[in-house]
Design a protein around this motif. Structure first.
Motif, PDB file in Angstrom:
ATOM      1  N   ASP A  81       1.009  -1.273   0.050  1.00 56.73           N
ATOM      2  CA  ASP A  81      -0.048   0.057  -0.085  1.00 56.73           C
ATOM      3  C   ASP A  81       0.904   1.279  -0.051  1.00 56.73           C
ATOM      4  O   ASP A  81       0.437   2.341   0.630  1.00 56.73           O
ATOM      5  CB  ASP A  81      -0.991   0.037   1.281  1.00 56.73           C
ATOM      6  CG  ASP A  81      -1.572  -1.263   1.430  1.00 56.73           C
ATOM      7  OD1 ASP A  81      -2.202  -1.788   0.554  1.00 56.73           O
ATOM      8  OD2 ASP A  81      -1.938  -1.717   2.627  1.00 56.73           O
ATOM      9  N   VAL A 107       3.786   0.475   4.018  1.00 58.43           N
ATOM     10  CA  VAL A 107       4.409  -0.526   4.842  1.00 58.43           C
ATOM     11  C   VAL A 107       5.644  -1.413   3.786  1.00 58.43           C
ATOM     12  O   VAL A 107       5.350  -2.010   2.936  1.00 58.43           O
ATOM     13  CB  VAL A 107       3.455  -1.639   5.172  1.00 58.43           C
ATOM     14  CG1 VAL A 107       4.110  -2.794   6.044  1.00 58.43           C
ATOM     15  CG2 VAL A 107       2.200  -1.015   5.752  1.00 58.43           C
ATOM     16  N   ALA A 113       7.525  -4.047   4.169  1.00 56.96           N
ATOM     17  CA  ALA A 113       7.444  -5.405   4.742  1.00 56.96           C
ATOM     18  C   ALA A 113       8.967  -6.195   4.657  1.00 56.96           C
ATOM     19  O   ALA A 113       9.519  -6.985   5.531  1.00 56.96           O
ATOM     20  CB  ALA A 113       6.379  -6.353   4.229  1.00 56.96           C
ATOM     21  N   PRO A 141      11.080 -12.558  14.741  1.00 62.22           N
ATOM     22  CA  PRO A 141       9.724 -11.982  15.346  1.00 62.22           C
ATOM     23  C   PRO A 141       8.605 -12.059  14.215  1.00 62.22           C
ATOM     24  O   PRO A 141       8.750 -11.692  13.171  1.00 62.22           O
ATOM     25  CB  PRO A 141       9.876 -11.074  16.120  1.00 62.22           C
ATOM     26  CG  PRO A 141      11.170 -10.200  15.897  1.00 62.22           C
ATOM     27  CD  PRO A 141      11.846 -11.392  14.812  1.00 62.22           C
ATOM     28  N   SER A 142       7.497 -12.316  14.802  1.00 64.96           N
ATOM     29  CA  SER A 142       6.187 -12.132  13.989  1.00 64.96           C
ATOM     30  C   SER A 142       6.164 -10.779  13.230  1.00 64.96           C
ATOM     31  O   SER A 142       6.598  -9.575  13.988  1.00 64.96           O
ATOM     32  CB  SER A 142       5.083 -12.245  14.848  1.00 64.96           C
ATOM     33  OG  SER A 142       3.892 -12.195  14.026  1.00 64.96           O
ATOM     34  N   GLY A 143       5.978 -10.713  11.898  1.00 64.12           N
ATOM     35  CA  GLY A 143       5.766  -9.521  11.352  1.00 64.12           C
ATOM     36  C   GLY A 143       7.050  -9.057  10.776  1.00 64.12           C
ATOM     37  O   GLY A 143       7.171  -7.942  10.231  1.00 64.12           O
ATOM     38  N   CYS A 144       8.274  -9.770  10.759  1.00 65.41           N
ATOM     39  CA  CYS A 144       9.679  -9.150  10.331  1.00 65.41           C
ATOM     40  C   CYS A 144       9.759  -9.322   8.886  1.00 65.41           C
ATOM     41  O   CYS A 144      10.666  -9.040   8.453  1.00 65.41           O
ATOM     42  CB  CYS A 144      10.557  -9.687  11.077  1.00 65.41           C
ATOM     43  SG  CYS A 144      10.905 -11.381  10.792  1.00 65.41           S
ATOM     44  N   LYS A 188       9.256 -12.453   7.150  1.00 65.93           N
ATOM     45  CA  LYS A 188       9.649 -13.714   6.498  1.00 65.93           C
ATOM     46  C   LYS A 188       8.690 -14.312   5.627  1.00 65.93           C
ATOM     47  O   LYS A 188       9.254 -14.754   4.468  1.00 65.93           O
ATOM     48  CB  LYS A 188       9.778 -14.960   7.759  1.00 65.93           C
ATOM     49  CG  LYS A 188      10.408 -14.063   8.959  1.00 65.93           C
ATOM     50  CD  LYS A 188      10.505 -15.201  10.022  1.00 65.93           C
ATOM     51  CE  LYS A 188       9.054 -15.497  10.752  1.00 65.93           C
ATOM     52  NZ  LYS A 188       8.528 -14.367  11.468  1.00 65.93           N
TER      53      LYS A 188
HETATM   54  P1  ADP Z   1       6.328 -12.756   9.261  1.00 63.68           P
HETATM   55  O1  ADP Z   1       6.094 -13.742   8.275  1.00 63.68           O
HETATM   56  O2  ADP Z   1       7.698 -12.417   9.700  1.00 63.68           O
HETATM   57  O3  ADP Z   1       5.422 -12.732  10.636  1.00 63.68           O
HETATM   58  P2  ADP Z   1       4.930 -10.957   7.056  1.00 63.68           P
HETATM   59  O4  ADP Z   1       5.799 -11.175   6.087  1.00 63.68           O
HETATM   60  O5  ADP Z   1       3.692 -11.893   7.198  1.00 63.68           O
HETATM   61  O6  ADP Z   1       5.646 -11.298   8.430  1.00 63.68           O
HETATM   62  O7  ADP Z   1       4.601  -9.409   7.506  1.00 63.68           O
HETATM   63  C1  ADP Z   1       5.612  -8.206   7.563  1.00 63.68           C
HETATM   64  C2  ADP Z   1       4.856  -6.925   7.584  1.00 63.68           C
HETATM   65  O8  ADP Z   1       4.178  -6.906   6.407  1.00 63.68           O
HETATM   66  C3  ADP Z   1       3.915  -7.037   8.590  1.00 63.68           C
HETATM   67  O9  ADP Z   1       4.019  -5.755   9.227  1.00 63.68           O
HETATM   68  C4  ADP Z   1       2.597  -7.295   8.169  1.00 63.68           C
HETATM   69  O10 ADP Z   1       1.499  -6.559   8.718  1.00 63.68           O
HETATM   70  C5  ADP Z   1       2.659  -6.672   6.671  1.00 63.68           C
HETATM   71  N1  ADP Z   1       1.727  -7.326   5.429  1.00 63.68           N
HETATM   72  C6  ADP Z   1       1.994  -8.407   5.251  1.00 63.68           C
HETATM   73  N2  ADP Z   1       0.825  -8.850   4.337  1.00 63.68           N
HETATM   74  C7  ADP Z   1       0.419  -7.629   4.023  1.00 63.68           C
HETATM   75  C8  ADP Z   1      -0.646  -7.430   3.100  1.00 63.68           C
HETATM   76  N3  ADP Z   1      -1.215  -8.059   2.491  1.00 63.68           N
HETATM   77  N4  ADP Z   1      -1.090  -5.867   3.061  1.00 63.68           N
HETATM   78  C9  ADP Z   1      -0.369  -5.041   3.943  1.00 63.68           C
HETATM   79  N5  ADP Z   1       0.355  -5.599   5.018  1.00 63.68           N
HETATM   80  C10 ADP Z   1       0.822  -6.762   5.093  1.00 63.68           C
END
Ligand code: ADP
Length: 367
Positions: free
Chosen positions: A14, A17, A19, A38-41, A43
């Motif tokens: 968007d 972010v 990611a 950690p979660s949200g990094c 991966k």
């Molecule tokens: P992990 O696998 O390490 O938990 P993610 O790759 O799922 O992390 O997410 C990385 C970041 O991207 C997070 O902040 C998540 O909220 C954001 N994110 C993941 N998918 C989307 C999406 N489809 N739209 C917007 N933000 C996303």
């Protein structure tokens, strides 16, 4: 079989972010790579870009010599195993495993052969006629792996494949997946938030935080030489202890000082401290792992220059070992000692730190 190369890869959701932030990694053919953090990094997003399930915002992904940025997922010759298994409930195990091959219009006898071979590797031959609801979690996970194996892909991608299993089964399946990698001799890229899983499975581990790679290394090198405070705290269980203190240079020796405790730094550490220009009074964080702290008199004698004193608060016995929770001048420290040497709460104890295992981090930069 294939190598992979990710060059300056970004994923921006968007338009705001980030990611995945400038991800660079060369993965060797047949390597077992683990992405951990950690979660949200970032991966899963990284894995999904390799799979083609997520568009790449910037950068390039190569599988073998081929740039695959625009290649459809089905044409990338990779197989992905998800944490929720994604099995079709109305199909038998055999049908689930055969489904992708049927879509490819593979001859029936070849499908049979591949399913039987995969079932044998995974030891699920006797389950081929069952539906998923008649399987345990571990068996379902094997079927999901089987469905990937039959495709004989160049690369296996696995996204937290064990997180729906109970703790005991996770340990069993961890070994099974490592064995599978040995047998198949194929490139594996495995995502987990669990550092123990990463440490026990990966040839190399990629530690991520906030979309950025912090360190890529073998498990042992990560453990022994963490590049910054985050990696030091994230890798290793129980966690590394961190103590806040200051540098003091006195009579040509360099000390790490906190409260009443003076820890003399060994030659190599003090020369690094001096080279980096830390003067007396510089605030630093010292890291020491619980297993590098001792309370037996022989070791205290040996490491007398890096010994400290504190008050035992709690001891936890875990069989042969015990964890000693100690208060040292208001800072907490955990030591892993032999159970036989455990101490009563509220007693004072001397502890020796193995000087070769001391880590120092800048308080400001955390590096
Ligand atoms: P992990 O696998 O390490 O938990 P993610 O790759 O799922 O992390 O997410 C990385 C970041 O991207 C997070 O902040 C998540 O909220 C954001 N994110 C993941 N998918 C989307 C999406 N489809 N739209 C917007 N933000 C996303």
């Amino acid at each position: 079989m294939a190598s992979l190369n990710l060059k300056n890869v970004y994923k921006i959701f968007d338009e705001k972010v980030t990611a995945v932030n400038d991800f660079n990694l060369e993965i060797k053919d047949k390597e077992f790579i683990v992405l951990v953090g950690p979660s949200g990094c970032g991966k899963s997003t990284t894995l999904r870009m390799i799979a083609g399930l997520e568009e790449i915002s910037q950068g390039e992904v190569y599988i073998g010599d081929e740039q695959v940025n625009e290649t459809a997922p089905k044409d990338r010759d990779i197989a992905m195993v998800f944490q929720n298994y994604a099995l079709y409930p109305h199909m038998t195990v055999f049908q689930n495993m055969a489904f992708g091959l049927k879509l490819k219009k593979m001859p029936k006898n070849e499908i049979d052969k591949r399913v039987q071979e995969a079932a044998k590797i995974l030891e699920i031959e006797e389950l081929l006629d069952r539906k998923p609801k008649a399987l345990s979690g571990g068996q379902r996970q094997r079927v999901a792996l089987g469905r990937a194996i039959v495709r004989d892909p160049k690369v296996f991608l696995m996204d937290e494949p064990l997180s729906n299993l109970d703790a005991k089964l996770r340990v069993v399946m961890r070994t099974e997946i490592a064995k599978l990698h040995q047998k198949l001799q194929t490139t594996f890229i495995y995502v987990t938030h669990d550092q123990t899983e990463a440490m026990t499975m990966g040839d190399r581990i990629v530690v991520m935080k906030d979309g950025v790679i912090n360190q890529v290394d073998t498990p042992l090198n990560l453990y022994n030489n963490p590049i910054n405070l985050f990696v030091a705290g994230f890798i290793g269980s129980p966690q590394m202890n961190f103590l806040q203190g200051k540098i003091e240079v006195k009579n040509n020796s360099t000390f790490f000082v906190f409260g009443e405790n003076y820890i003399q730094l060994p030659e190599d550490k003090s020369s690094i401290v001096n080279e980096k220009g830390y003067l007396s009074g510089s605030e630093m964080i010292m890291g020491i792992r619980p297993e590098d702290i001792f309370n037996d008199s022989a070791t205290i004698e040996k490491f007398i220059k890096s010994s400290i004193e504190g008050k035992v608060e709690v001891t936890e016995i875990m069989g042969a070992d015990a964890s000693l929770f100690v208060d040292i001048d208001g800072q907490n420290l955990v030591a892993r000692v032999e159970s036989s040497s455990q101490l009563k709460p509220n007693t004072m104890t001397k502890l020796a730190l193995n000087p070769a295992k001391i880590h120092l981090f800048d308080k400001q930069t955390e590096e």
